[in-house]
Design an enzyme around this catalytic site. Structure first.
Site, PDB file in Angstrom:
ATOM      1  N   SER A   1       0.824  -1.204   0.000  1.00 21.06           N
ATOM      2  CA  SER A   1       0.000   0.000   0.000  1.00 21.06           C
ATOM      3  C   SER A   1       0.863   1.262   0.000  1.00 21.06           C
ATOM      4  O   SER A   1       1.664   1.456  -0.907  1.00 21.06           O
ATOM      5  CB  SER A   1      -0.958  -0.040   1.189  1.00 21.06           C
ATOM      6  OG  SER A   1      -2.053   0.814   0.995  1.00 21.06           O
TER       7      SER A   1
ATOM      8  N   ASP B   1      -5.745  -3.943  -2.402  1.00 19.10           N
ATOM      9  CA  ASP B   1      -4.647  -3.580  -1.511  1.00 19.10           C
ATOM     10  C   ASP B   1      -3.956  -4.798  -0.894  1.00 19.10           C
ATOM     11  O   ASP B   1      -4.602  -5.719  -0.399  1.00 19.10           O
ATOM     12  CB  ASP B   1      -5.218  -2.697  -0.397  1.00 19.10           C
ATOM     13  CG  ASP B   1      -4.158  -1.976   0.391  1.00 19.10           C
ATOM     14  OD1 ASP B   1      -3.477  -2.630   1.211  1.00 19.10           O
ATOM     15  OD2 ASP B   1      -4.009  -0.761   0.193  1.00 19.10           O
TER      16      ASP B   1
END
Length: 291
Positions: free
Chosen positions: A39, A154
């Site tokens: 991320s 993610d």
């Protein structure tokens, strides 16, 4: 001669901007030879890997157009997320161009989660921009990223702090940087006041705060199962998960925390005592859950 260090940069939305300050502090002590990121950790790590200096990365963060990121014109018409993610991909391409990961100055891996195969995927080839977009595709907030034959969300879904993959990049010392909220066993007892709470929190903020708290627990498990040589806890309790406009504050906080952690690491048994503390906390949490 400086020792070679590999960095594991965890996710945490705006909290992850602290990684920039951490990089600056680590550079003073070590030669950084590889990065694995999830991320925001993948975003900052990509910029560093492609050759951008600390000042350049901080400049990118400070000049990022947050209003464009959450522009109503970028709503996802497929309804698989609130925003389609095109604005973020455009920004990543502005920062990295068409640079390929194979041409980076140091090895780099971004961690993403593939919805089609239900597993994490290590992205160590292809363009930096695609890796950054895939690894930071927060579920619900952004539409999944369709890339080649994958459908990415993610990387923090399964590996918010990807220390499990530290052996994939070179380095004598493994440094893990956690920016997620701490896990606590404390809780308040409800106090009824007879008044109604006025919630002014948007749906994506509700989701982000909730999921990051859960990821904090997963991160601790990762540290225990795959203990690094140094752990830097750079979570800033005085900031918000969406404070993307406070890059300088996060930088200063990350730099200070990293400097302190690196100094503490030189003390005998510091890291082992830290891991023991995590183990104690985790065992207490599991006991509470099972009882």
């Amino acid at each position: 001669m400086k020792k070679k260090a590999k960095l594991i940069l965890g996710g945490g939305s705006a909290y992850g901007l602290a990684h920039i300050g951490v990089l600056a502090a680590v550079e003073e002590e070590f030669e950084i030879t590889g990065i694995v990121g999830t991320s925001m950790g993948a975003i900052v790590g990509a910029l560093y890997s492609q050759g951008l200096g600390i000042a350049g990365i901080l400049d990118c963060a400070q000049n990022f157009n947050r209003s464009e990121l959450f522009n109503p014109l970028n709503l996802d018409i497929t309804l698989s997320g609130i925003y389609d993610g095109k604005a973020t991909l455009k920004q990543f391409r502005n920062w990295t161009g068409a640079k390929d990961i194979s041409t980076g100055r140091i090895p780099y891996i971004a961690v993403a989660y593939d919805l089609l195969k239900s597993c994490s995927v290590l992205i160590d080839k292809g363009q930096y921009a695609d890796a950054m977009r895939a690894s930071s595709s927060l579920p619900y907030v952004f539409a999944p990223y369709a890339y080649d034959h994958y459908l990415f969300v993610d990387g923090g879904v399964e590996h918010p702090l990807p220390v499990a993959f530290g052996d994939r990049v070179p380095g004598e010392i493994c440094i893990a940087v956690n920016v997620l909220p701490p896990v606590s066993l404390k809780a308040e007892t409800i106090v009824l006041k007879g008044s109604k709470a006025r919630a002014r929190i948007r749906s994506h903020q509700v989701f982000l705060q909730s999921i990051l708290q859960n990821q904090g627990f997963v991160a601790i498990e990762s540290l225990i199962n795959h203990p690094p040589d140094i752990v830097i806890d750079a979570y800033d309790p005085g900031s918000s998960v969406l404070d993307l406009s406070k890059a300088q504050r996060f930088y200063d906080f990350g730099y200070a925390k990293a400097t302190r952690a690196l100094a503490d690491h030189k003390k005998p048994d510091f890291t082992s005592q830290l891991i023991k503390g995590y183990q104690k906390l985790l065992s207490r949490i599991k006991f509470k859950l099972e009882s």
